[in-house]
Design a protein around this motif. Structure first.
Motif, mmCIF file in Angstrom:
data_model
loop_
_atom_site.group_PDB
_atom_site.id
_atom_site.type_symbol
_atom_site.label_atom_id
_atom_site.label_comp_id
_atom_site.label_asym_id
_atom_site.label_seq_id
_atom_site.Cartn_x
_atom_site.Cartn_y
_atom_site.Cartn_z
ATOM 1 N N THR A 371 0.831 -1.203 0.000
ATOM 2 C CA THR A 371 0.000 0.000 0.000
ATOM 3 C C THR A 371 0.864 1.250 0.000
ATOM 4 O OG1 THR A 371 -0.140 0.303 2.408
ATOM 5 C CG2 THR A 371 -1.667 -1.278 1.401
ATOM 6 N N ILE A 372 0.220 2.388 -0.233
ATOM 7 C CA ILE A 372 0.936 3.666 -0.253
ATOM 8 C C ILE A 372 1.402 4.067 1.143
ATOM 9 C CG2 ILE A 372 -0.286 4.494 -2.295
ATOM 10 C CD1 ILE A 372 -2.095 6.112 -0.476
ATOM 11 N N HIS A 373 0.887 3.419 2.179
ATOM 12 C CA HIS A 373 1.262 3.756 3.547
ATOM 13 C C HIS A 373 2.488 2.985 4.020
ATOM 14 C CE1 HIS A 373 -2.514 5.951 3.995
ATOM 15 N NE2 HIS A 373 -3.121 4.923 3.447
ATOM 16 N N CYS A 377 7.324 2.549 0.504
ATOM 17 C CA CYS A 377 6.605 2.919 -0.718
ATOM 18 C C CYS A 377 7.373 3.947 -1.544
ATOM 19 C CB CYS A 377 5.212 3.444 -0.373
ATOM 20 S SG CYS A 377 4.237 3.956 -1.814
ATOM 21 N N GLN A 378 7.776 5.040 -0.923
ATOM 22 C CA GLN A 378 8.465 6.089 -1.661
ATOM 23 C C GLN A 378 9.805 5.612 -2.219
ATOM 24 O OE1 GLN A 378 7.243 9.055 -2.623
ATOM 25 N NE2 GLN A 378 5.351 8.231 -1.735
ATOM 26 N N VAL A 381 8.758 3.830 -5.393
ATOM 27 C CA VAL A 381 8.136 4.710 -6.381
ATOM 28 C C VAL A 381 9.184 5.592 -7.064
ATOM 29 C CG1 VAL A 381 6.590 6.692 -6.632
ATOM 30 C CG2 VAL A 381 5.865 4.712 -5.289
ATOM 31 N N ASN A 396 -4.289 -0.283 -5.294
ATOM 32 C CA ASN A 396 -4.626 1.137 -5.387
ATOM 33 C C ASN A 396 -4.349 1.662 -6.798
ATOM 34 O OD1 ASN A 396 -4.726 4.030 -5.053
ATOM 35 N ND2 ASN A 396 -4.483 3.689 -2.862
ATOM 36 N N TYR A 398 -3.509 4.402 -7.747
ATOM 37 C CA TYR A 398 -2.371 5.329 -7.747
ATOM 38 C C TYR A 398 -1.123 4.686 -8.354
ATOM 39 C CZ TYR A 398 1.886 7.313 -5.682
ATOM 40 O OH TYR A 398 3.158 7.791 -5.484
ATOM 41 N N PHE A 399 -0.954 3.396 -8.139
ATOM 42 C CA PHE A 399 0.256 2.719 -8.597
ATOM 43 C C PHE A 399 0.272 2.524 -10.112
ATOM 44 C CE2 PHE A 399 0.082 1.198 -4.119
ATOM 45 C CZ PHE A 399 1.299 1.728 -3.703
ATOM 46 N N ALA A 402 2.294 5.526 -10.858
ATOM 47 C CA ALA A 402 3.564 5.553 -10.132
ATOM 48 C C ALA A 402 4.552 4.514 -10.658
ATOM 49 C CB ALA A 402 3.313 5.337 -8.643
#
Length: 648
Positions: A371-373, A377-378, A381, A396, A398-399, A402
């Motif tokens: 997950t982004i949490h 993650c960063q 990404v 998600n 979002y990916f 990303a």
């Protein structure tokens, strides 16, 4: 339920009011009137809960879980739990009864936390709070330490991070990089536990009493070992008991786990108690060698505690045409993104892909549900050119953007059985440069810029497509046997090369240093590769290129480290065996004091290493101790004191 517990509940509501009435509130009874009128909602909830349980009523969710529990036989059948149901949520009144102080269960100094830590790290209950979001509500054991960052990470991974539209129960897995603070004090070998494996039982049902409109809660089992099939079965038992009877039932299940024997205590199946049931479990090592355990090739419903015990059939249906390509990606640890419709599909596909290369262990980073949490993650990404060796399962949207520059993406949909009919598998080849996905999940397949070397086995894919999806166990056996054999064939050139460079037995002498396994030379190996037979089970455009990619992967580095350790342990064993066979009485007559001390120190260091890796038999240890004592007796007394020797 415990009789003492039941009796206390029967009288709980009335006794609480009696205590309030006996309080000195000025003699006018205002305090009791305020309680009865609802001025103290917490106390009223507790009184209502006690009265509800005291009159023998059973919650709807308890009835549901009782029906789904099956027979009352002592030995449970490890059948897969139903993935989707539509139960009624747990009554709100029961939340007043989940405090550990209310339980008759005790776990103190006599509890075997060392053995518990080999099976599990902790069990958490994660709920959704409209004001603070996901949070850990309960944890067992209570003294398990979770720092704020890891607690937040586990909370977000325990609930779907996007609207999947599914209602009922579902199960999935995740894997996180653990920090120093996440492991309980009773877990052994803290430095080696870099990752934690989570098995989740998630429940989402409509509830008009909740402002959000849905009851959302998960029961999560955290462990240092990745046993997907086994933990899926265990957490389903714990979760259903919790949703039916509250936190005391969860504690009772966990206390049963505290009585389990050491998972490595026997090679035979273990009988494990779990809430008045008995689970028959076979624990298999992650180091399987060249022989596949019979349990992995059996269609019998046997619980297996193994990282390779994964259902390969249904989740790989959309990729049968490209399954050989997926094996190549896993073999060389290429970066892969799994874009799934829900956490269950994501985690099942990631675990299936990782187990494709068994008996070789996948040494890259794999996250069944990401997950982004996540704190990493960063880091992932931001990678735009040099991608890490990992496989990430995401849901998600979002990916999509990303990770659009990553070389390989797989899209999979595992729909709710109650809402959708089975989908036909899509025959999609690897499409270089393809980055535009259809808006619907009905199209599944592979998109990759990776240059495939091993050709797809069309006949094998055709056999899989003809098989019935309902026969998942037979499909799993067929897929596992095929790729197990292929992986072994791929590793044969290394085995033959190592046999060439391994020191001979005659090179081992008790009066010389212990020989070491030579350092592996990739260039020399590749130059010898044409002389060694390559796998003939499949066709390949360039085997040299495949082996060169494999040599750069973490899979090879991890496999090589195990091979070198095994070879050095064998050389050490041969050395100590020869020391045991040598006649020291003859050898000592012609040696100086310096030579005696040098021999003693060399044998001592070798014996200590052999003892640490459990490579010495009992009679060998006895002989070594006797010989070293005889050697010490020939040295001056000051040296005897400083060089005391004993192998245990």
């Amino acid at each position: 339920m415990n009789p003492r517990r039941a009796s206390s509940l029967d009288s709980g509501g009335s006794s609480l009011l009696a205590d309030l009435e006996s309080c000195d509130d000025g003699g006018d009874g205002q305090l009791v009137d305020r309680v009865r009128s609802g001025s103290f909602p917490i106390i009223n909830r507790r009184i209502s809960a006690m009265e509800a349980l005291g009159d023998g009523s059973v919650s709807p969710v308890a009835e549901l879980d009782k029906e789904s529990d099956g027979s009352d036989e002592n030995v449970s059948q490890p059948s897969e739990p139903e993935e989707k149901t539509t139960p009624t949520p747990e009554p709100d009144a029961r939340s007043a009864l989940v405090s550990p102080a209310d339980c008759d269960i005790t776990h103190g100094a006599d509890t075997d936390w060392q053995t518990w830590g080999k099976w599990a790290t902790c069990v958490c209950v994660v709920g959704f709070d409209l004001e603070v979001g996901q949070r850990i509500e309960k944890i067992f054991p209570e003294h398990a330490r979770l720092n704020a960052e890891d607690a937040k990470n586990i909370s977000f991974l325990s609930l779907p991070d996007s609207n999947t539209g599914c209602t009922g129960d579902s199960q999935f897995n995740f894997r996180i990089r653990a920090s120093d603070g996440i492991l309980p004090r009773f877990t052994t070998n803290v430095k080696t536990k870099k990752y934690l494996f989570g098995s989740v039982y998630f429940r989402q049902v409509p509830d008009a009493q909740i402002r959000r409109g849905y009851y959302q809660k998960s029961v999560v089992l955290l462990a240092s070992n990745a046993y997907p099939s086994f933990y899926k079965h265990v957490v389903s038992i714990i979760a259903r008991a919790y949703f039916a009877r509250g936190f005391p039932a969860l504690q009772a299940a966990c206390m049963d786990m505290c009585t389990w024997p050491d998972p490595n205590s026997s090679t035979k199946p273990l009988i494990l108690p779990m809430l008045e049931k008995k689970l028959t479990v076979k624990v298999t090592s992650s180091n399987l060698g060249n022989h596949m355990p019979e349990e992995l090739m059996s269609s019998k419903k046997t619980l297996l505690a193994s990282p390779f015990a994964v259902n390969l059939g249904p989740i790989l249906v959309p990729f049968y045409a490209n399954i050989q390509f997926l094996w190549e990606l896993m073999l060389t640890a290429e970066p892969v993104i799994i874009r799934a419709s829900n956490p269950r599909a994501s985690s099942e596909l990631v675990l299936a892909l990782v187990s494709l290369i068994a008996p070789l262990k996948y040494m890259g980073d794999f996250r069944p549900y990401f997950t982004i949490h996540d704190k990493d993650c960063q880091t992932y990404v931001k990678q735009k050119k040099r991608f890490p060796c990992c496989i990430l399962g995401v849901t998600n949207p979002y990916f999509e953007q990303a990770f659009q520059t990553w070389p390989t993406m797989l899209r999979v949909d595992l729909p709710d059985k109650s809402r959708a009919s089975p989908m036909k598998p899509q025959k999609m080849a690897s499409l270089p440069g393809m980055r535009l996905w259809p808006a619907t999940f009905r199209i599944q397949g592979v998109s990759s810029t990776y240059k495939q070397m091993i050709e797809n086995d069309k006949s094998f894919a055709r056999d899989l497509l003809k098989a019935k999806v309902s026969e998942s166990s037979d499909l799993t056996i067929k897929i596992r046997a095929h790729f197990w054999s292929l992986t072994q064939q791929f590793l044969i050139p290394f085995e033959r090369y190592f046999a060439r460079i391994m020191p001979l037995k005659k090179a081992v002498s008790p009066f010389k240093a212990v020989p070491k396994f030579p350092k592996f030379d990739p260039k020399h190996f590749l130059s010898c590769l044409p002389e060694i037979d390559c796998p003939r089970q499949v066709r390949c455009r360039n085997w040299i290129a495949v082996y060169r990619r494999f040599l750069k992967s973490p899979n090879f580095k991890g496999w090589l480290a195990e091979k070198e350790e095994a070879a050095n342990n064998e050389l050490l064993r041969l050395y100590l065996d020869q020391v045991c066979d040598v006649d020291l009485s003859v050898w000592l007559k012609k040696k100086t004091e310096v030579e005696k001390v040098d021999f003693f120190l060399r044998v001592r260091d070798a014996a200590v290493k052999g003892s640490q890796c459990n490579n010495l038999q009992k009679h060998t240890i006895e002989i070594l101790n006797a010989k070293m004592e005889a050697l010490l007796a020939t040295l001056p007394e000051d040296l005897q004191t400083s060089m005391a020797f004993s192998v245990t």
